[in-house]
Scaffold this active site. Structure first.
Site, short mmCIF file in Angstrom:
data_model
loop_
_atom_site.label_atom_id
_atom_site.label_comp_id
_atom_site.label_asym_id
_atom_site.label_seq_id
_atom_site.Cartn_x
_atom_site.Cartn_y
_atom_site.Cartn_z
N ALA A 162 0.83 -1.20 0.00
CA ALA A 162 0.00 0.00 0.00
C ALA A 162 0.87 1.25 0.00
O ALA A 162 0.64 2.19 -0.77
CB ALA A 162 -0.93 -0.01 1.21
N ARG B 194 -15.60 6.74 -1.71
CA ARG B 194 -16.87 6.00 -1.79
C ARG B 194 -16.93 5.10 -3.01
O ARG B 194 -17.96 5.03 -3.69
CB ARG B 194 -18.01 7.00 -1.81
CG ARG B 194 -18.09 7.79 -0.50
CD ARG B 194 -19.21 8.79 -0.56
NE ARG B 194 -18.92 9.84 -1.54
CZ ARG B 194 -19.81 10.74 -1.97
NH1 ARG B 194 -21.04 10.71 -1.52
NH2 ARG B 194 -19.44 11.66 -2.84
N ASP C 291 -4.72 3.06 -3.54
CA ASP C 291 -3.38 3.60 -3.33
C ASP C 291 -3.04 4.62 -4.41
O ASP C 291 -2.35 5.61 -4.15
CB ASP C 291 -2.34 2.47 -3.36
CG ASP C 291 -2.62 1.43 -2.28
OD1 ASP C 291 -3.18 1.77 -1.23
OD2 ASP C 291 -2.27 0.24 -2.51
#
Lengths: 317, 317, 317, 317, 317, 317
Positions: E35, E228, E259
């Protein structure tokens, strides 16, 4: 004792990678493909103890088939022939407007000479169910007779017999196919047929329900399952008719969808489940197959249940 | 007018990549392989105007063969059959102690039904040379007759006929092969044979020179070429015998070495060169082939000449 | 009843294709690798009915191993663990001066927690022979105990126990290994050891024959087999010592040679053959393995016999 | 006599496999790509006898192009240059929002020095039709002159001249392109142009029909074909205007769609078909191309007709 | 001085090519995935001077990660461990209904023992910004402490701290995660969280704006970004809330989207841009990522700006 | 401060996989290849802080080169050109009698216009050593001047200058090369030359020692290294001559052997080691390179030391 014994031809499938063409590709992907062995693999992976009977050449090419089927846990019990070849087919896939094109090279396969005395018929007698398809009796006169004999001895032994009509226009014409399969129907307990085959080969008309009820009435099947492509499937049993829609699925790998449906259905039905449950399992297995390359449904019970439960496709981590 | 017309079967060759095995590989490399078309390609690439006559199925699989041969400039003039299949063979290669293993699946190929009236026989009559091999008459009774007729009409038309014995134990047995090819020899001008085939099939003994002279004497060939694997080749013409050692070469890709020798030989011989020159060209082409994957000698005249000149293999930049 | 039951860890082997390096490759070839399962596969393919016991994670990664082993006909009877991982190893191969480099990532594999009560010990009791290696007891304290218990119950049940010392310096040091395996030796009937391991781990010296006789005397093995790399192998039984040279073979795929030797040996020995015959079979299987990618000897009895017969590697067609 | 002779540059196309990027890929797929040779291949495969004239380096890189074109049956008649390079281009493809990106490396290709005296101009004179595009005259001053001379001698010989405007913003700017192609238009009989090129390069406005009629009127073309991407194409001939919608097709392999349209159109038009038939054939060929990797329409007449007939994409077996 | 320093685990990602399955594939594609390093690469490629701190095994497997990250220009400053392993994960992708499945094998990675004294903490102190995620403190108690210490010393040094909640259900449960990350929040300046994580882990409810304002109020972040999925993202800063819809993008390569959003956002934000500009850059980078294989956004500033400008995806040539 | 700064052209190398041919392959492997960057990578991997200066197109193709070099830790400090191309070369490899064939397509590369004011010349001044080769001044008049200027400013700044003659017959003829490099020699401290280049280009004769001493005497080099292919290398320094044999190595991947020798030599020499130590390191690095695909020595100090120590190539596990 085996839960499900299947019998039929399995071929090597040779297909150019990606969207390449048979004419220009420099390598072909190799898969193992047979209507009955596809069913056996799906059923085995979903919990049955399944076997596949056939006849293959005693060669690395024959072993290419048997070793791949064994990999999925299927019991492979085949006659090995010093002569004869393995049937192959070339599959070329492309997006719209190309579609999928199949070129068969299956004449004179070793399996076309298979007789009951070469096969472990005790397995058929002792199984809960025996499955074959309408492709097998079309491959040779010998195979018609062997199919008839196996269905007959299964019937006598009390083994449930299941049969997928599976008409192949590149194998025979509708009239030949009709004569052959109708001669086998007296020994069939459960029939699977695509609606278009019922119309085109068996001369049925009306909607799917009418067709199912008509076949049921005429041939006295225990269960008659009519599949309708993207519109789902429907099964007649006694006085009931159950409908099962398809689950949403990609068009990426359609070859083998029908066999996966049958394998999924039988994995529950042979295990004693009712018809609606079996239909739902069949439809979910078929949907999963469409996302998986090759002819075979490399699936798990958990995956089938996720499809039934409508689990979303978000990344699971 | 074509310099060299060839006739015979060409197959798809399916081979697992690298050292993989047919039984376990998930893809097969696809090559095009036929003794006579191999000769045509080598000869065309080395300067002749070469053609290949045959019969193939009218399908993408048939076109897989014709398009690859055309790529090398060979004129492809084939009957296209609505029925029939293309012969295939599986080739598995491995280093010591495995070696190379060939599994034929060539029965009932479309070519086995080829008759002279389906073929452009005018090309044969008008060519400088016509070439076929001892494989072709072994594939079917029809092909034996067609081979005989083509050799005969070539002979009548004054076309030089060349014939590579090329015995295949997986096609027929030595006695059958001997009867067939000896029936064809009266119309053959130039014979190529491996020493082991001369011994095993034609019943010859003695050293290579004795064999060449003996065949020459008995069948009245213009030229008799005897190949001896890694020991080189030898040609008898009139009262002379010429020897040609092999050039140093890898064992990486041995399949097709013999055909490349014949193709290299004919590229010069049909163009009017003398036998020693032709032998040298054949040996150099064969050496190069061994470094090239597939059945076909993808070579240039410059490369063949470099081998003859003994140019070193240092990096050229 | 199974002829040969094996027990041990099997890993995923990840190796860059060709001569590529782990550091820079964009894809890794995937193979299945375990000393005991390698033996099981070779023995099964050469005629025994072989089984492999182990513990794997219940995941697609675990199934990657079990399905590949089943493909060769081996009976896979494993505990499936909801936790734990599958051991992996990275293999990088290169020609001189690079050689082969192994990077293990095998700590905490599911198998390291396997206890006898999770395993089908009845299979061990009923088998003709039970095989494991000196790698297994080195992987965890639990596995040492499980190995000891399995050898003990096999011994009690009259199952022949066979053990390959197989020292791995990346697993433990020589002193630890010696203590562990010598604690197991009382229940071992047939020992396989490389001469260098006998020297380095067991503290033996002298030539191979002296080592074999010394081990035989001290630990009362029925058979003691000492392997010497390219110099062949030697077996002591009763008062006899038999020597077996290696067969000529490539260096292309050396990983798995030792396991193939044991698998080939046991395929005959467990079937009742004498030691010289078993040695010869082992040596030929090992030679073939060296021409085959991966850890596993994908061989047939016919191929092993061809190596023994010294059949040449000419193209068979 | 050739039906259709084409002239232009053909490049090697280097593209990372799948969705990979040029910056990070470790291998590039190799294809052969040229507007005029793409047209020649499509037309040849669909029934014409087509030829491609050009100039390529005398090297394996040059032969990479000529051998692939010959594979489709096209007659390759090129000057081979001891100097000069082959133009290449890098193609990177990705789904939304990436799209397709082309990076040309085509300066100083051998073809940029091609003059009429190096080319087989008799082929142009004797052909039914001669085709080139607006790319060719943009590549060098020499090529502008050669294009002009070939169009002129075709015109004089009564060969129908066809020209695809094919504006490339990475080759020249609109004003340069307009001056050059308008200088060629007096010798052009059939013009193909995208609507956006007609607007952007030729300064036209109005709808496609107005553009077609306007060009027709000003330059006196026999036929003016205006393509409108997904909205189809339209052709003006005499007083008539014919419209042709596109057939449904994937976006997978869009490169080469326009050339396939022209090749399909000419395959019928040069054979004497009327304009509506030719448009339909062009549109169906273009649709098929979009499902086929590479620049070239690897199609058959049967496939084109299936698209026209609206045959469904169900699996044919 | 570095603009952006990141800290966290990076794994090898092993994924079967195309739609293949982990269970049956014979090769796995190898990618580098973490990440924080994903963020560092995106930010570096888009203009920052970015660094990645971590701990990796001193082996070719460890170098597989570091060399790929360096390739994108990221400064790699890692502790190299003689012991320990590199975490891996298996990724299996398929179209509907299969989705993406992740199988972690990350326990006991070398990074789980990383302490501040092994790391170049001066880089953190001197950087403009420091970034890590909620995955890192979940991997071991040591890593929780190290993460806390690094955030703390960054805070003290005046380095802006940014934190992506990034909940992983296969690493820990929501309650554990909440306790850990809330203990870190006092030293966090900029929070990124998916709305579903805010609900599921932090126990928030209401719409995205309410969640952002609530977190902002409770933990006193300078900026709170709530993502979202396909509905876009939203950022609260002071009294303002800015919304950013997603750009149209394929579903082909979703892993790494989040990421890439953070990396794109930070590339502008750390450079001094305002929040709306940073959001737009983040959304465009995320959209591009979805068309690119692997975990990493191999993008350029020009490409990101083209997405923002809504440039069409026509072929650029 | 950088230890070693290099300057020169780096190309994309396109090579058919395995033994395939450029003419017929459907994909090419992509590698990054440049004499000076090869040296920089080897030196960096073996412990120096190395940089590469050059000029590349500002495109994904240019980044293909820079990102691969950065992957090995080399500092890439290049001018990015809006115009110009990246040089490429096609490499075709085959076993005897084929050898390796290089086809350059390097004319008009962006680097051919590189001038000192575009380059970070401060790096050269501040470095311990500066390295370039005799290829660079042959690529354009501008590059000759730039090479001369860089050597001159390095010399003035007290940076050790090292120069590999590296004659390329496909770039220029011996007389041109001699005039150019002899004009550069006054600013060269350490010369590397193959014996054949010393003879062929510089007109030297006698054995290697005589050549080394003669060049030393005439041009006043600090060190003169003469390489002799498989016979090893020899260095003259002051009154001493040191000989270094080659280490045993495969012929699999010979391209880049010479650069690896120089890189290995400089990795020790620039670090202050004596000449015999540097020679040994160079020879071992060169030997390892021959087992590694591509142009670049992907090696570690440990591997080089293992070669020097004569560690056997047995499997390490």
């Amino acid at each position: 004792m085996t839960d499900l014994v299947t019998f039929g031809e399995t071929m090597l499938r040779l297909s150019p990678p990606g969207d390449e063409r048979v004419e220009t590709a420099d390598e072909y992907d190799v898969d193992v493909a047979g209507a009955e062995s596809n069913v056996a693999v799906a059923a085995q992976r979903l919990g049955l103890d399944a076997a596949w009977l056939s006849k293959v050449p005693d060669s690395p090419v024959g072993r290419r088939v048997t070793s791949e089927l064994r990999q999925h846990g299927v019991t492979v019990d085949v006659a090995e022939s010093p002569d004869g070849r393995l049937g192959t087919y070339y599959l070329e896939s492309g997006d719209v407007p190309r579609g999928n094109n199949v070129i068969y090279d299956r004449a004179n396969a070793a399996v076309t000479t298979a007789t009951p005395d070469e096969l472990p018929t005790e397995r058929v007698r002792e199984a809960t169910a025996f499955h074959t398809t309408g492709i097998t009796p079309g491959l040779s006169e010998t195979l018609f007779e062997t199919t008839r004999d196996l269905l007959s001895l299964a019937s006598e032994a009390g083994t449930t017999t299941t049969f997928d009509l599976n008409y192949r226009s590149k194998v025979w014409d509708p009239a030949e196919a009709r004569a052959a399969v109708e001669a086998l129907f007296p020994d069939v307990d459960v029939l699977f047929t695509a609606q278009r085959d019922a119309e085109h080969v068996l001369g049925r008309d009306g909607d799917a329900e009418a067709i199912a009820r008509g076949l049921q009435a005429e041939f006295d099947f225990d269960v008659t399952v009519v599949t309708r492509g993207s519109e789902g499937a429907l099964a007649a049993i006694d006085d009931e008719v159950y409908e099962q829609p398809t689950f949403e699925a990609t068009d990426d790998h359609p070859v083998g969808t029908g066999d996966s449906f049958v394998g999924g259905f039988l994995s529950r039905f042979v295990d004693g489940a009712d018809v609606p449950t079996s239909l739902e399992y069949g439809a979910a297995t078929a949907a999963l197959k469409r996302s998986i390359p090759g002819d075979i449904a490399v699936v798990t019970p958990g995956e089938v249940e996720s499809v039934i439960d409508g689990a979303t496709a978000a990344i699971s981590r």
